[in-house]
Every structure is written in C-alpha cells, then in structure tokens.
Write a protein that holds these residues in place. Structure first.
Motif, PDB file in Angstrom:
ATOM      1  N   GLY A 288       0.834  -1.190   0.000  1.00 43.09           N
ATOM      2  CA  GLY A 288       0.000   0.000   0.000  1.00 43.09           C
ATOM      3  C   GLY A 288       0.870   1.240   0.000  1.00 43.09           C
ATOM      4  O   GLY A 288       2.100   1.160  -0.122  1.00 43.09           O
ATOM      5  N   PHE A 289       0.245   2.392   0.165  1.00 40.46           N
ATOM      6  CA  PHE A 289       0.992   3.642   0.106  1.00 40.46           C
ATOM      7  C   PHE A 289       0.318   4.716   0.951  1.00 40.46           C
ATOM      8  O   PHE A 289      -0.873   4.632   1.276  1.00 40.46           O
ATOM      9  N   TYR A 290       1.103   5.713   1.297  1.00 42.53           N
ATOM     10  CA  TYR A 290       0.601   6.906   1.976  1.00 42.53           C
ATOM     11  C   TYR A 290       0.335   7.990   0.929  1.00 42.53           C
ATOM     12  O   TYR A 290       1.012   8.068  -0.100  1.00 42.53           O
ATOM     13  N   TYR A 291      -0.648   8.834   1.213  1.00 47.14           N
ATOM     14  CA  TYR A 291      -0.940   9.959   0.324  1.00 47.14           C
ATOM     15  C   TYR A 291      -1.507  11.102   1.153  1.00 47.14           C
ATOM     16  O   TYR A 291      -1.874  10.920   2.327  1.00 47.14           O
ATOM     17  N   VAL A 292      -1.576  12.298   0.544  1.00 48.18           N
ATOM     18  CA  VAL A 292      -2.137  13.468   1.209  1.00 48.18           C
ATOM     19  C   VAL A 292      -3.478  13.797   0.575  1.00 48.18           C
ATOM     20  O   VAL A 292      -3.584  13.953  -0.638  1.00 48.18           O
ATOM     21  N   GLU A 293      -4.497  13.904   1.414  1.00 52.41           N
ATOM     22  CA  GLU A 293      -5.850  14.216   0.951  1.00 52.41           C
ATOM     23  C   GLU A 293      -6.113  15.714   1.126  1.00 52.41           C
ATOM     24  O   GLU A 293      -5.711  16.324   2.120  1.00 52.41           O
ATOM     25  N   LEU A 294      -6.794  16.306   0.132  1.00 52.01           N
ATOM     26  CA  LEU A 294      -7.192  17.702   0.204  1.00 52.01           C
ATOM     27  C   LEU A 294      -8.564  17.815   0.854  1.00 52.01           C
ATOM     28  O   LEU A 294      -9.449  16.991   0.613  1.00 52.01           O
ATOM     29  N   ASP A 295      -8.761  18.871   1.661  1.00 45.59           N
ATOM     30  CA  ASP A 295     -10.057  19.047   2.301  1.00 45.59           C
ATOM     31  C   ASP A 295     -11.003  19.821   1.379  1.00 45.59           C
ATOM     32  O   ASP A 295     -10.685  20.108   0.223  1.00 45.59           O
ATOM     33  N   GLU A 296     -12.165  20.182   1.891  1.00 42.90           N
ATOM     34  CA  GLU A 296     -13.178  20.847   1.074  1.00 42.90           C
ATOM     35  C   GLU A 296     -12.742  22.229   0.617  1.00 42.90           C
ATOM     36  O   GLU A 296     -13.309  22.786  -0.332  1.00 42.90           O
ATOM     37  N   ASN A 297     -11.730  22.806   1.260  1.00 45.65           N
ATOM     38  CA  ASN A 297     -11.188  24.098   0.839  1.00 45.65           C
ATOM     39  C   ASN A 297      -9.894  23.959   0.048  1.00 45.65           C
ATOM     40  O   ASN A 297      -9.123  24.907  -0.072  1.00 45.65           O
ATOM     41  N   HIS A 298      -9.661  22.741  -0.492  1.00 44.19           N
ATOM     42  CA  HIS A 298      -8.510  22.476  -1.350  1.00 44.19           C
ATOM     43  C   HIS A 298      -7.190  22.587  -0.589  1.00 44.19           C
ATOM     44  O   HIS A 298      -6.145  22.918  -1.162  1.00 44.19           O
ATOM     45  N   ARG A 299      -7.194  22.281   0.700  1.00 43.86           N
ATOM     46  CA  ARG A 299      -5.967  22.342   1.487  1.00 43.86           C
ATOM     47  C   ARG A 299      -5.455  20.932   1.774  1.00 43.86           C
ATOM     48  O   ARG A 299      -6.233  20.065   2.183  1.00 43.86           O
ATOM     49  N   PRO A 300      -4.159  20.690   1.595  1.00 42.85           N
ATOM     50  CA  PRO A 300      -3.586  19.378   1.920  1.00 42.85           C
ATOM     51  C   PRO A 300      -3.419  19.232   3.431  1.00 42.85           C
ATOM     52  O   PRO A 300      -2.502  19.812   4.017  1.00 42.85           O
ATOM     53  N   VAL A 301      -4.310  18.471   4.054  1.00 44.76           N
ATOM     54  CA  VAL A 301      -4.344  18.452   5.517  1.00 44.76           C
ATOM     55  C   VAL A 301      -4.269  17.059   6.126  1.00 44.76           C
ATOM     56  O   VAL A 301      -3.967  16.919   7.305  1.00 44.76           O
ATOM     57  N   ARG A 302      -4.564  16.002   5.351  1.00 45.10           N
ATOM     58  CA  ARG A 302      -4.659  14.661   5.914  1.00 45.10           C
ATOM     59  C   ARG A 302      -3.698  13.705   5.234  1.00 45.10           C
ATOM     60  O   ARG A 302      -3.662  13.637   4.003  1.00 45.10           O
ATOM     61  N   VAL A 303      -2.916  12.962   6.036  1.00 48.45           N
ATOM     62  CA  VAL A 303      -2.131  11.846   5.516  1.00 48.45           C
ATOM     63  C   VAL A 303      -2.915  10.577   5.776  1.00 48.45           C
ATOM     64  O   VAL A 303      -3.331  10.309   6.909  1.00 48.45           O
ATOM     65  N   LYS A 304      -3.138   9.811   4.702  1.00 45.40           N
ATOM     66  CA  LYS A 304      -3.872   8.559   4.824  1.00 45.40           C
ATOM     67  C   LYS A 304      -3.011   7.402   4.318  1.00 45.40           C
ATOM     68  O   LYS A 304      -2.115   7.587   3.494  1.00 45.40           O
ATOM     69  N   ARG A 305      -3.346   6.216   4.809  1.00 45.58           N
ATOM     70  CA  ARG A 305      -2.664   5.002   4.363  1.00 45.58           C
ATOM     71  C   ARG A 305      -3.671   4.149   3.606  1.00 45.58           C
ATOM     72  O   ARG A 305      -4.724   3.791   4.141  1.00 45.58           O
ATOM     73  N   HIS A 306      -3.367   3.865   2.347  1.00 47.53           N
ATOM     74  CA  HIS A 306      -4.240   3.024   1.529  1.00 47.53           C
ATOM     75  C   HIS A 306      -3.583   1.667   1.326  1.00 47.53           C
ATOM     76  O   HIS A 306      -2.435   1.581   0.874  1.00 47.53           O
ATOM     77  N   LEU A 307      -4.285   0.604   1.666  1.00 45.02           N
ATOM     78  CA  LEU A 307      -3.816  -0.758   1.427  1.00 45.02           C
ATOM     79  C   LEU A 307      -4.457  -1.275   0.151  1.00 45.02           C
ATOM     80  O   LEU A 307      -5.677  -1.146  -0.047  1.00 45.02           O
ATOM     81  N   LEU A 308      -3.649  -1.825  -0.733  1.00 43.62           N
ATOM     82  CA  LEU A 308      -4.141  -2.255  -2.036  1.00 43.62           C
ATOM     83  C   LEU A 308      -5.281  -3.255  -1.891  1.00 43.62           C
ATOM     84  O   LEU A 308      -5.239  -4.159  -1.043  1.00 43.62           O
ATOM     85  N   GLY A 309      -6.298  -3.061  -2.705  1.00 43.32           N
ATOM     86  CA  GLY A 309      -7.444  -3.958  -2.695  1.00 43.32           C
ATOM     87  C   GLY A 309      -8.536  -3.570  -1.734  1.00 43.32           C
ATOM     88  O   GLY A 309      -9.628  -4.147  -1.760  1.00 43.32           O
TER      89      GLY A 309
END
Length: 703
Positions: free
Chosen positions: A203-224
């Motif tokens: 899997g991988f880590y990524y940065v999610e943008l909030d409703e105001n287009h700000r990069p605020v959240r680091v999430k971990r996605h596991l494949l599948g």
C-alpha cells in the motif's frame, strides 16, 4: 525585415465590466469593491466543474477573451512562427538520464511530437525499455491533463500515478500493474498527486485535500481495500499549515511535514511497518524551520535554530530526536545559505548559495573532509540529485548558465571523477559564444545592492536603444536561477536584453534577503525591481519606456505594484496568474491558500498594522487615475492558487480608473489552472503570445 502589424490603438472599444458597489468597514476604514461580484459564490464547485460558472460572469470573461483576440489580430502567422522557432530549439524525443534503483534504471522521455511525458524503465545494465505510463495516451480526449506523481513500488511491480484533468490540482491516484499494463481497481480521489509506498509494496501513503482544497490529511491506503477504509495517519488542525510527504534517502522513514512559510514540524513513520504511528521530531515553534535526513543511528537535520539565519546542519539520535539533543555538524556561516542536503551511506551532500551563486559541497562522514563543486561564470545555475539509492558513491549535478545549455554530470565521490551524462541539445543550433551573460548590481533606495543576471547577443550597442524583458518574482524565499532558457532566445535574437532581477523576498543573498521582502517590508520587493530597471538604463542596456516587465503569481503582484509606482518606466507589463487582489484574498479565510499565507503577508483581519501595510501596496486597491503601460494579464479559470477573479477585478478597475495608456488585455484559459496549458507545446503558444505582446509594446516586429 520589418513586419507591419495593427498597432494597439486601432483596437475596438474595450469591454466594460459593470460596477456593482460592495462596501465593507474594517479597522475603521471603509473599503469599496465595485467588482467583488466577479467572485462566483459557488467557486469551490467551479474548480471541479467549470461549466457551473454563473452565466453573467462567464459572459464577462468571454468578452475579455474576445477583446484580447482582437488585440492580436494579424499576428497569428507571427505567433505560429515563434512557436515553430521555440519548438525548433527543443529536442522533441528528449529523455532524462536513467536513475538506477535495484534491478532497473528509471527515466522519463518524450516521443517526437508528444505533449506529455512517457514514464519508462530499462534493466540497470542496459536493455530494452518498458513504457510504464504513456502520458500522451492518458491525455487523449481530455481538454487538460497534468501528470502528478509516478512512483514505482519497492518491489518494482507497480506504479502509483496521479493525474489532474481539470487544472484545479485535484489529483486522482491510480495503481498500474507493470506486468500487464492495467490499472488495479484502487482509485484515490482528491489528493495532492504523489504517493509514498510501504516497503513491502502492500500500500501507500498519500495526502488528501479538504473541502477548501488544502492538503491536511495523511492517509494510508492498502491495495485492494476500499478508500472509505483508508486510515487517517495524521490530520492537521491548524488551517495555516499545509501537509506534505517525503522519504529519507535511506528509505527508513516516511516524513510527514506540516509547515507554513516560516515554521515546520516533522513526524517520522517507520516505512517498514504497515501499522506504524507517526513520531514527532521537534514540536513546532514559531519561525523554527527544519528538514530531516537519516544516517545510521542519527538524524541529520538542516535548521535555522539558535539564530542560524542562513541555516546550519545538526545531528540528533534517532531515539531522542528533539532539539535538546541537536549537535552542530556543519556550523552556521552568515551570508552562506544552505539550501538543501541529502545523506548517503558515506557522504553528506549539500547545496548552498553565497551572493546569488550556488555550489555543491561534498562531505565525507568518516573523515569530515569537504570538497566544493562550483563554476567561474558571473551567473549560473547549479543543482544536484542523489537518485533513488542510499549506498552509492555517485551524485548527479545539473549545471547551466544563461548562455550555456544544461549539462548533467555524474560525480564520483571517492575519486572525484566527473562523467558527462548529457548535454542539452538545441536542434536548431546554439553557439554560446554568440551571447554574453553578465551579473550587475542595482542600488536600492535604502542602499542595498540588488543582483541582476542578464543575457544579450554579443555586439549589441550599449547605447540605451535595446529593448529589455525584465523578469521578477521576489516572494516566499524562492530564488530565480540564472539558468539556460531556450524560449527567451526568440527575444534575445531580436535585439532584446533579457534580465532577471534577484530582488528581496527571494533568498539569493540569504534568509535576510527574504525577510527584508515580506510582510511590512514587502515594498522593498517593488522598489528593488524598479531600481533594477533604472540600473539597466544607467548602464546603457536599455532606456525608459523600452522595458517590458514580466512576472507570474506573486510575481504578478509585483507587476501590479510596479505599474502603480512607476508606470512610465515600462513599455508593457506581462502579468501571469497575477496575485493582485491581496487585501481581499488575505481577508477571506475560506480560500485555499489564505491561512498559510498570513505569515508571508500578514493577517489583515486580525492585525490592523498588517491591514494598513497590505492596503498601502495591494495592486488592486492602489490603481490610480494615471496613464498605465500596456498590460497583458494571463490566468486560468480553475486556478486554486490565484483565483480567476483577481485579474478580472484588476483589469476592470484599471480600465475604469486610468487616464490614458494601455491597452489592458486579459486572456483567461477556460480549461486550465495556475500553470497554464499542461502540454509542452501548448505552453509554447502562451509564451509566443506573451512575446508577441512584448514586441508590440516596443514598436513592432523584426523577423
């Protein structure tokens, strides 16, 4: 041969944007904003879907595009010639030098005629390439396409790639199976575009943008797994801090950085542990900045701690990384700014700059011996890359000057051997001896010496007759490198002097240079730029009214301020995605970039001094009843950084207020954002338009 073209004064009447008075009071001052209505109430939705823009606003923007088109009527053939000329200097089937990583070497290349990159690899010791991702194919049928990250997994079986198809910088990440070329069902939306893989490629880590287009959240996605189940690893609570991801050269740690323009905070994630929680290095302290690398049992930290204005390098134990355990490794030296560093298994490599020129310094961890790589030209650009690997004795540096095409060299840290891996090809031909590059200094009103880098054809008369394109930026501590630019040769070969003003607000002369051009000292940026124009005149390179100024984004704000302060200095001004409505934007905390920008400009809502400072120079608020030079403003409808209504409002107020001069032209790309057209040749069309404008401003064309 001179080519006759319709002069600007034969234009039809300019569009008239309706004034709809909007008044508000702040800090005892009444502000009237007649064009506030151009900001769409549903601007968030417009970023994602431009078709939902209010019809009245759309009509105004389309009228502006029609007027700009009329202004350039009769120049279409010339613009096409400029595009062909600039394209002729580009090696169309160009590629980067492959970077080794385990069994493969990774690189990007372009096919002849292609607009977008191909992401490729080949066996490390040579052999046929594999195209992992074909940017041209992915862009088919899309009015806009921008490839974000393209990150291969540690096991080399997958690639995580991000794409933006609106120009609004909302990237969707997909995962491609490199064995069969198909994408997995995994699809992660509303991200900043890059991914950092777990060491086991699960899997991988990524940065999610909030409703105001700000990069605020680091999430971990596991494949599948469903993206609804992606775990939040870190969430920033302060709207003034943006989040980004990195990884140490050792691959041991993922780095989560939360920062604004003058404060940073970093958390470590064990890259080998799919269930790891972040561990703080040093809590955020106002105006404390630091970057982190890893070497053995230690962290290597680049920081401005303890009054080290131009930064120093310290070490700390991995087990106890806090500031109380920091010990100097490379001490602070005033006037020598350390820009970046990387830690390899046996060497520390850093990039530093002194008096606007850079050098790479190599340090042997075992002996402490240092060696510098620098060049003798008056002005040049230099950078380095360490590639993917940690246990290596080779770094790669990139050198160019305003006359010298880019060279990529591999440097053996053990032997000092240099191997030329690539020299930039200019297919239509380029002889550096035909050009002269110089470094001048302008004296600012307060006595500061402001560097200017310039290039011109050898043999031009220094009698003030030459036109000049003067480029400036001067914000966020960003420096403008004196590097080789094939595009500007189309002006230089027509007699222009091309000059870069290294004004305050950048870091060309250290961190102090940046601090002296921000917040209440921001006007230094503008007066430095004007001083650079005056210095070029005094030295005989050009004359008053023969200068075309050029800047984009925060440099577009510089353009607006310079136009207000010294309109007679310029024949024309090119303002790309110009940040000109500074006061209103900094008062609107819901806009994507506003809270993180407060350290740069000040918070005018909470701080009356900041309000009065911004009000004193904000280009939109300081338009005067005076004659203005011709102005070309370029912007993008889906730009989340400098929103379309800033230049739209500025242009409307300029036309309603000015007493002469112009014209004021506004061209809005209805299918792009902050960076303009994404395709490499489409972008040339925008450059050709700007250069055609510059040539019209100084009195016509010369083939």
């Amino acid at each position: 041969m001179n080519l006759e073209r319709p002069p600007f004064h034969l234009l039809p009447a300019a569009p008239t944007t309706p004034a709809k008075p909007h008044v508000f009071d702040i800090h005892g001052v009444r502000i009237q904003d007649d064009y506030a209505w151009l900001k769409a109430e549903n601007w968030r939705e417009v970023l994602k879907d431009p078709t939902v823009l209010d019809s009245e606003i759309r009509t105004c923007l389309e009228e502006e595009n029609a007027y700009a088109k009329a202004a350039f009527s009769g120049t279409e053939e010339f613009q096409a010639r400029l595009v062909a000329e600039m394209r002729g200097r580009i090696k169309e089937d160009d590629s980067t030098v492959p970077e080794p990583d385990g069994p493969f070497a990774y690189f990007t290349r372009y096919r002849e005629g292609g607009q977008h990159p191909l992401v490729c690899r080949q066996p490390r010791d040579g052999g046929p390439e594999t195209i992992m991702l074909d940017g041209d194919k992915e862009a088919e049928g899309q009015p806009f396409f921008d490839l974000g990250g393209a990150d291969h997994s540690p096991d080399h079986r997958l690639i995580a790639w991000g794409a933006d198809i609106k120009g609004s910088e909302y990237f969707t990440i997909r995962v491609r199976n490199l064995e069969n070329g198909t994408d997995l069902p995994d699809e992660v939306r509303q991200t900043s575009g890059g991914a950092v893989w777990l060491n086991d490629s699960s899997g991988f880590y990524y940065v999610e943008l909030d409703e105001n287009h700000r990069p605020v959240r680091v999430k971990r996605h596991l494949l599948g797994s469903s993206t609804d189940r992606d775990q939040v690893i870190y969430e920033e609570q302060d709207p003034g801090f943006f989040v980004k991801l990195g990884v140490t050269q050792s691959d041991a740690f993922v780095l989560i950085e939360a920062s604004d323009h003058e404060t940073s905070e970093i958390w470590l994630l064990d890259r080998a542990d799919a269930s790891a929680s972040p561990r703080l290095v040093e809590p955020r302290t106002p105006q404390l900045k630091y970057d982190v690398e890893h070497h053995g049992d230690s962290l290597i930290i680049l920081t401005n701690a303890d009054g080290s204005e131009d930064f120093k390098i310290v070490t700390a134990p991995v087990a106890t990384p806090g500031r109380t355990h920091w010990k100097d490794l490379v001490p602070y030296r005033p006037g020598t700014m350390i820009l970046s560093m990387v830690a390899l298994a046996r060497y520390l490599v850093r990039l530093e700059r002194e008096n606007a020129n850079p050098r790479v310094v190599l340090r042997d961890f075992a002996t402490g011996r240092e060696e510098a790589v620098a060049f003798n030209e008056e002005a040049y650009s230099l950078g380095f890359s360490a590639g993917y690997e940690f246990d290596t004795d080779v770094i790669r540096y990139h050198y160019s000057s305003m006359t010298t095409p880019s060279e990529v060299m591999d440097y053996d840290l053990r032997t000092g051997e240099r191997v030329l891996r690539k020299r930039q090809e200019v297919p239509s031909g380029h002889n550096p001896a035909d050009y002269v590059t110089r470094r001048l200094f302008a004296t600012a009103p307060d006595g500061e010496q402001v560097p200017i880098s310039l290039v011109h054809r050898r043999g031009i008369a220094l009698d003030g007759s030459a036109p000049c394109l003067l480029y400036g930026y001067g914000s966020y501590g960003m420096s403008m490198p004196a590097s080789f630019r094939t595009g500007v040769l189309s002006l230089v070969d027509r007699g222009f002097v091309y000059a870069i003003a290294h004004i305050r607000g950048g870091t060309e002369k250290g961190w102090r240079w940046y601090m002296d051009g921000k917040r209440e000292k921001k006007p230094n940026t503008f007066t430095d730029f004007i001083a650079c124009g005056e210095a070029l005149i005094d030295a005989g390179y050009t004359s008053r009214g023969r200068i075309v100024a050029h800047g984009g984004s925060a440099g577009g704000m510089l353009m607006g301020a310079a136009a207000n302060l010294a309109p007679d200095l310029f024949a024309g001004i090119i303002a790309e995605v110009p940040f000109v409505d500074v006061l209103n934007t900094m008062l609107d905390s819901e806009l994507p970039l506003t809270p993180p920008e407060w350290p740069e400009w000040g918070n005018p809502g909470a701080d009356e001094a900041a309000f009065r400072s911004i009000l004193s120079y904000s280009p939109y608020d300081n338009v005067k009843p005076q004659s203005y030079p011709a102005i070309l403003s370029l912007a993008g409808l889906t730009d989340p950084r400098v929103t379309y209504w800033e230049p739209a409002k500025w242009v409307a107020r300029l036309r309603a207020t000015m007493t002469g001069g112009g014209p004021i032209l506004f061209k809005l790309n209805m299918e792009a954002g902050h960076a303009g057209a994404a395709g490499r040749f489409d972008r040339l069309e925008e450059v050709a338009l700007a250069y055609t404008f510059a040539l019209k401003c100084i009195g016509g064309f010369q083939s």
